[in-house]
Design a protein around this motif. Structure first.
Motif, PDB file in Angstrom:
ATOM      1  N   GLY A 229       0.813  -1.217   0.000  1.00 40.93           N
ATOM      2  CA  GLY A 229       0.000   0.000   0.000  1.00 40.93           C
ATOM      3  C   GLY A 229       0.841   1.259   0.000  1.00 40.93           C
ATOM      4  N   PHE A 230       1.905   1.258   0.811  1.00 38.79           N
ATOM      5  CA  PHE A 230       2.791   2.424   0.881  1.00 38.79           C
ATOM      6  C   PHE A 230       3.457   2.651  -0.468  1.00 38.79           C
ATOM      7  CE2 PHE A 230       6.662   4.741   1.793  1.00 38.79           C
ATOM      8  CZ  PHE A 230       6.272   5.659   2.763  1.00 38.79           C
ATOM      9  N   GLY A 231       3.919   1.565  -1.105  1.00 40.82           N
ATOM     10  CA  GLY A 231       4.580   1.688  -2.395  1.00 40.82           C
ATOM     11  C   GLY A 231       3.668   2.259  -3.462  1.00 40.82           C
ATOM     12  N   ILE A 232       2.433   1.771  -3.504  1.00 43.53           N
ATOM     13  CA  ILE A 232       1.476   2.272  -4.504  1.00 43.53           C
ATOM     14  C   ILE A 232       1.142   3.732  -4.243  1.00 43.53           C
ATOM     15  CG2 ILE A 232      -0.886   2.047  -5.359  1.00 43.53           C
ATOM     16  CD1 ILE A 232      -0.648  -0.959  -4.918  1.00 43.53           C
ATOM     17  N   PHE A 233       0.926   4.060  -2.968  1.00 46.13           N
ATOM     18  CA  PHE A 233       0.574   5.434  -2.615  1.00 46.13           C
ATOM     19  C   PHE A 233       1.678   6.409  -3.001  1.00 46.13           C
ATOM     20  CE2 PHE A 233       0.881   8.881   0.565  1.00 46.13           C
ATOM     21  CZ  PHE A 233      -0.305   9.544   0.292  1.00 46.13           C
ATOM     22  N   ILE A 234       2.925   6.076  -2.677  1.00 45.70           N
ATOM     23  CA  ILE A 234       4.040   6.968  -3.001  1.00 45.70           C
ATOM     24  C   ILE A 234       4.231   7.057  -4.510  1.00 45.70           C
ATOM     25  CG2 ILE A 234       6.499   7.368  -2.725  1.00 45.70           C
ATOM     26  CD1 ILE A 234       4.796   7.856  -0.223  1.00 45.70           C
ATOM     27  N   ALA A 235       4.046   5.933  -5.204  1.00 46.40           N
ATOM     28  CA  ALA A 235       4.184   5.956  -6.668  1.00 46.40           C
ATOM     29  C   ALA A 235       3.145   6.871  -7.302  1.00 46.40           C
ATOM     30  CB  ALA A 235       4.060   4.540  -7.229  1.00 46.40           C
ATOM     31  N   LEU A 236       1.935   6.874  -6.749  1.00 42.40           N
ATOM     32  CA  LEU A 236       0.868   7.715  -7.303  1.00 42.40           C
ATOM     33  C   LEU A 236       1.164   9.200  -7.119  1.00 42.40           C
ATOM     34  CD1 LEU A 236      -2.300   5.694  -6.229  1.00 42.40           C
ATOM     35  CD2 LEU A 236      -1.357   5.928  -8.534  1.00 42.40           C
ATOM     36  N   ILE A 237       1.962   9.529  -6.114  1.00 41.96           N
ATOM     37  CA  ILE A 237       2.342  10.930  -5.911  1.00 41.96           C
ATOM     38  C   ILE A 237       3.055  11.473  -7.148  1.00 41.96           C
ATOM     39  CG2 ILE A 237       3.886  12.441  -4.580  1.00 41.96           C
ATOM     40  CD1 ILE A 237       3.182  10.886  -2.100  1.00 41.96           C
ATOM     41  N   ASN A 238       3.761  10.581  -7.851  1.00 42.08           N
ATOM     42  CA  ASN A 238       4.486  10.989  -9.058  1.00 42.08           C
ATOM     43  C   ASN A 238       3.567  11.576 -10.122  1.00 42.08           C
ATOM     44  OD1 ASN A 238       6.924  11.113 -10.666  1.00 42.08           O
ATOM     45  ND2 ASN A 238       6.079   9.420 -11.862  1.00 42.08           N
ATOM     46  N   LEU A 239       2.284  11.193 -10.102  1.00 39.83           N
ATOM     47  CA  LEU A 239       1.340  11.736 -11.065  1.00 39.83           C
ATOM     48  C   LEU A 239       1.110  13.226 -10.843  1.00 39.83           C
ATOM     49  CD1 LEU A 239      -1.335   8.880 -11.128  1.00 39.83           C
ATOM     50  CD2 LEU A 239       0.476   9.323 -12.803  1.00 39.83           C
ATOM     51  N   GLY A 240       1.189  13.636  -9.582  1.00 36.16           N
ATOM     52  CA  GLY A 240       0.952  15.037  -9.274  1.00 36.16           C
ATOM     53  C   GLY A 240       2.219  15.857  -9.216  1.00 36.16           C
ATOM     54  N   SER A 241       3.293  15.238  -8.674  1.00 36.11           N
ATOM     55  CA  SER A 241       4.528  16.006  -8.506  1.00 36.11           C
ATOM     56  C   SER A 241       5.718  15.059  -8.405  1.00 36.11           C
ATOM     57  CB  SER A 241       4.460  16.891  -7.253  1.00 36.11           C
ATOM     58  OG  SER A 241       5.711  17.492  -6.991  1.00 36.11           O
ATOM     59  N   SER A 242       6.593  15.098  -9.403  1.00 35.12           N
ATOM     60  CA  SER A 242       7.812  14.301  -9.341  1.00 35.12           C
ATOM     61  C   SER A 242       8.755  14.839  -8.270  1.00 35.12           C
ATOM     62  CB  SER A 242       8.515  14.310 -10.700  1.00 35.12           C
ATOM     63  OG  SER A 242       8.849  15.636 -11.083  1.00 35.12           O
ATOM     64  N   VAL A 243       8.626  16.136  -7.941  1.00 34.38           N
ATOM     65  CA  VAL A 243       9.454  16.736  -6.895  1.00 34.38           C
ATOM     66  C   VAL A 243       9.131  16.097  -5.557  1.00 34.38           C
ATOM     67  CG1 VAL A 243      10.002  18.860  -5.650  1.00 34.38           C
ATOM     68  CG2 VAL A 243       9.678  18.909  -8.132  1.00 34.38           C
ATOM     69  N   ALA A 244       7.846  15.910  -5.265  1.00 35.76           N
ATOM     70  CA  ALA A 244       7.441  15.284  -4.010  1.00 35.76           C
ATOM     71  C   ALA A 244       7.938  13.849  -3.928  1.00 35.76           C
ATOM     72  CB  ALA A 244       5.917  15.327  -3.871  1.00 35.76           C
TER      73      ALA A 244
END
Length: 547
Positions: free
Chosen positions: A404-419
């Motif tokens: 779950g953590f891996g998927i959640f953090i990967a999805l952040i890339n959709l909004g901001s690669s900086v994050a």
């Protein structure tokens, strides 16, 4: 009597509260006798106040494969070449790796001794609890546990992201019209994490044996790459290759640029505490762990040097490599040398495969760490995280959290690669901080004149000096972890790891004050050294016991 004690394993109590409830520990959950290790393992588990619920199916060679592949030194040197060339160049890469190896010698000697004293999946947060002064042991142990948890979870996504973007780079090389999209990278990251979780869940029983062929690929694969480069590529002279230190990051001094570039070499050798977090699945752990840590570090150092020498002498057109449309200088190097897209793809595939297998090992490490921390009520929902389901004998719930953590953090890339980059860059600073605190507490114990518990690997009279030298290297490197790669700095190029590190520390501290202080049990209060069957006297009697 010793045999009876070694086979009678039950949880210690703190204030009459059992470490595991009757629901959480039952005869169905406890592993079969053959998976509980030898007499020493059983005695050490009783001393640590723990119950053997995981299978001890790792021996030395599989553990060596597990740790060396997870660290993936030479693979990361290729993958992170862009940062090394920006800050330091070929000379910076060579001497930076040399400094890193020298530092790691003292760091991992210190870690090997602590692992032999307390071979527990908790690792650094347990050692901090055991060695720190009484007045701060609970809080320091708790914060260290949080940093480890976040650091290793972030490592899963970080390495998956590297493997995924290399795949995108290969596609770009083969099809110049391809335009990489962030959602492409996100899907590749999720795929890598899902593969790693699946292997850990469904193939856990054969994972130790699978580490052996992957270890062979890790070693042989390097030669399959560097031999064509050394044979076919034009060469730099020795002065250019080994003594030219560049400042491509625009820093005020070349020294600053070198220190920032040093992090590339450092990140390729950090993380051998992974073996420690698997300790409750290792046979003869108090001896196997120090050996696996030191042999693993030595093997990766040799392979890393071969990689560094090859790169320093074969990268003759660095500006072209830095401007590569693939985003990875090593892919451009492979193509320029071989002149073949197919050959480049095969060489890169070796790196991608080993990186994905490293993610498998990172998932195992990260899940065991949060499982161990939850045993001491260190995390929210600890009662859920620490459950080991009957018949599985793996921390299944902790594995689902990693997914779950891996998927959640990967999805952040959709909004901001900086994050995403900020979270990923947190890994190295979190691990280094855990090394600083744990080794610092060991130094404190030695300076207080308190004897260390008996162990099967001891640094003896050289221990204090080795520990202090390790800290001398670690402390400045920790500071440079938060520097950006180049100047000038804007919101896109800023290294936001400092904000992430501070945020995690503040959050964990607030949670400690508001909730965890009342329920978190530092491991030192659970263990009982008086029950330790392996004393300095009988260590020699069981030294050659066969597993």
């Amino acid at each position: 009597m010793a045999e009876k004690i070694a086979h009678t394993i039950h949880p210690q109590k703190l204030d009459d509260t059992p470490e595991w409830s009757a629901v959480e520990v039952s005869d169905d959950v406890l592993v079969a006798d053959k998976w509980q290790g030898n007499t020493i393992d059983r005695s050490e588990m009783r001393m640590l106040g723990r119950v053997q619920v995981l299978r001890r199916n790792f021996t030395l060679v599989p553990m060596l494969g597990f740790s060396t592949v997870l660290i993936c030194t030479w693979e990361l040197l290729f993958a992170n070449l862009l940062f090394a060339l920006t800050d330091g160049g070929t000379g910076g890469l060579f001497w930076g790796f040399t400094v890193t190896i020298f530092a790691c010698l003292f760091i991992y000697l210190s870690m090997a001794e602590m692992a032999s004293i307390s071979p527990t999946a908790g690792g650094q947060y347990h050692w901090v609890s055991e060695f720190s002064p009484r007045w701060c042991q609970k809080y320091l142990s708790y914060i260290t546990g949080w940093l480890l948890a976040i650091g290793w979870q972030g490592a899963i996504v970080g390495l998956s992201f590297v493997a995924g973007t290399i795949v995108q780079g290969l596609i770009t090389l083969s099809n110049p019209s391809y335009e990489p999209q962030q959602w492409h990278g996100t899907l590749l990251v999720i795929a890598a994490v899902a593969i790693a979780i699946s292997v850990n869940v469904f193939l856990s029983k054969v994972l130790p044996m699978a580490e052996i062929p992957i270890l062979i690929l890790h070693v042989v694969g390097l030669f399959a790459i560097i031999i064509p480069l050394l044979v076919m590529a034009p060469k730099n002279d020795a002065r250019t290759a080994l003594l030219t230190v560049t400042n491509g990051g625009g820093w005020s001094t070349t020294g600053t640029s070198f220190m920032i570039g040093l992090l590339t070499a450092l990140s390729s050798m950090m993380g051998f505490d992974c073996a420690v977090h698997m300790s409750e699945e290792v046979k003869n752990a108090s001896r196997t762990l120090p050996t696996a840590i030191l042999w693993g570090a030595g093997l990766n150092a040799i392979l890393g040097y071969l990689c560094v020498f090859t790169l320093c002498f074969t990268m003759t057109d660095i500006p072209r490599l830095l401007e590569s449309s693939t985003g990875f200088p090593f892919l451009q190097l492979f193509y320029d040398v071989t002149g073949s897209k197919a050959g480049t793809a095969v060489m890169a595939a070796i790196i991608i495969i080993t990186l994905i297998m490293a993610v498998v090992s990172e998932v195992a490490t990260a899940s065991r760490q949060i499982w161990a921390f939850s045993r001491d009520d260190g995390l929210p929902f600890s009662k859920y995280l620490r459950r080991v389901r009957p018949g599985w004998n793996i921390p299944l719930n902790a594995l689902w959290v990693s997914l779950g953590f891996g998927i959640f953090i990967a999805l952040i890339n959709l909004g901001s690669s900086v994050a995403l980059n900020a979270i990923v860059s947190l890994t190295i600073s979190a691990l280094i901080s855990s090394y600083i605190v744990s080794i610092g507490c060991l130094v404190s114990k030695r300076l207080r004149g308190e004897p260390l518990p008996p162990s099967r690997f001891s640094l003896g009279k050289y221990g204090l000096a080795i520990n202090i030298i390790a800290l001398v290297f670690l402390c400045p490197l920790f500071i440079f972890c938060f520097f950006p790669t180049a100047t000038p700095v804007d919101k896109e190029t800023m290294n936001w790891a400092i904000a992430m590190f501070g945020g995690i520390t503040v959050f964990a501290s607030l949670w400690y004050v508001l909730a965890a202080k009342a329920i978190y049990r530092p491991p030192v209060l659970i263990q009982n050294r008086d029950l330790q069957e392996v004393s300095e006297k009988n260590v020699h009697e069981v030294r050659d016991e066969k597993l």
